[in-house]
Design an enzyme around this catalytic site. Sequence first.
Site, mmCIF file in Angstrom:
data_model
loop_
_atom_site.group_PDB
_atom_site.id
_atom_site.type_symbol
_atom_site.label_atom_id
_atom_site.label_comp_id
_atom_site.label_asym_id
_atom_site.label_seq_id
_atom_site.Cartn_x
_atom_site.Cartn_y
_atom_site.Cartn_z
ATOM 1 N N GLU A 212 0.825 -1.218 0.000
ATOM 2 C CA GLU A 212 0.000 0.000 0.000
ATOM 3 C C GLU A 212 0.853 1.260 0.000
ATOM 4 O O GLU A 212 1.305 1.700 1.054
ATOM 5 C CB GLU A 212 -0.936 0.012 1.222
ATOM 6 N N LYS B 133 -2.711 -2.230 -2.913
ATOM 7 C CA LYS B 133 -3.723 -1.353 -2.327
ATOM 8 C C LYS B 133 -3.336 0.060 -2.727
ATOM 9 O O LYS B 133 -2.309 0.590 -2.289
ATOM 10 C CB LYS B 133 -3.761 -1.510 -0.804
HETATM 11 P P1 13P Z 1 -9.099 4.254 4.786
HETATM 12 O O1 13P Z 1 -10.015 3.543 3.803
HETATM 13 O O2 13P Z 1 -9.815 4.799 5.980
HETATM 14 O O3 13P Z 1 -8.167 5.210 4.113
HETATM 15 O O4 13P Z 1 -8.169 3.117 5.427
HETATM 16 C C1 13P Z 1 -7.684 2.118 4.652
HETATM 17 C C2 13P Z 1 -6.396 1.675 5.179
HETATM 18 O O5 13P Z 1 -6.239 0.539 5.551
HETATM 19 C C3 13P Z 1 -5.287 2.636 5.210
HETATM 20 O O6 13P Z 1 -4.095 1.989 5.504
#
Ligand code: 13P
Length: 339
Positions: free
Chosen positions: A177, A219
């Site tokens: 991510e 992600k």
């Molecule tokens: P949000 O969808 O609240 O941005 O969180 C997702 C997430 O796991 C961020 O690391």
Amino acid sequence: MSIEELEVIAQAMVAPGKGIIAIDESNATIKKRFDSVKIESTEENRRAYREMLLTAPKLSEHISGAILYDETIRQSTKAGVPFTKVMLDNGILPGIKVDKGAQALAGFPGELITEGLDGLRDRLAEYARLGAKFAKWRAVITIGEDMPSGTCIEANCHALARYAALCQEAGIVPMVEPEILMDGDHDIEVCYDVTEATLRSLFGSLYEQNVMLEGTILKASMVISGKSCPEQASVDEVAEATVRCLKSSVPTLLPGIVFLSGGQSDEQSTAHLNAMNQMGPHPWPLSFSYGRAMQSAALKLWSKDLVKNFAEAQKIVSSRAKENGLAALGQWHKAAKAA
Ligand code: 13P
């Protein structure tokens, strides 16, 4: 574990019409969320809240997996059943956040580097024993004056790749991510350029560290106008720019891409995902891994009465799952909200 087994897990995470619920807030972050609705952040309240989310009726119809926090993966329902068992029995894959948060990047004021590689091999082995099938590591890229630096992007992508390789060694699918923050007054084109540079660097690093893309999930953050940009891009502009950016930087071998909500409203996050899928087919399934956009309405209602509102809050979670599941298929309609 073989690459085929990792591939099966990765594909299940992005099965048609299904996505991920991110409930991996660290104790510091969940305290902030609880403070905002005046709930005390005790271990029992955190456990009860996560039980409410994980046992919402019919959740598995639209949710393939849930990302947990270290405390949560060790917790159980009130009746004493471990959360991981409840999930696996219900066809929801347990995931675990393994990074240790973002800290100031020395030498680069205002930029962040995610920590947590030391000891990660041992922690991953323990999480695998506890039932984790996938993991998450969040890198944070900030847009601002002279930011992000190439150094910040490269250092974060290098760490993401080292984490991903360790996950695969442990038989865990890495969710990588790199979040480009929405904060700032930059326009959507700046977000596009930063997202493209980051994703290209990320896939270069994954390649260099021998990470098998077939067993990896991205992600991503959407390509979107900065929160305080006077000119906000439309739903279709965000969807079109995001898909174009992903196509220019993400190998087609990847089993799937899920999005974070990153501070978008519930409706925006669903509408953007839906619009992208209506523009398909794409080289990969595009789905969701929302935290706030899955939880915020339910948390608000639950906070008013932790016992009496338990079942009603669960209905909201299931309904958000259904809406986002439909959006993952490009079948969500704004007017006809999911029942
Ligand atoms: P949000 O969808 O609240 O941005 O969180 C997702 C997430 O796991 C961020 O690391």
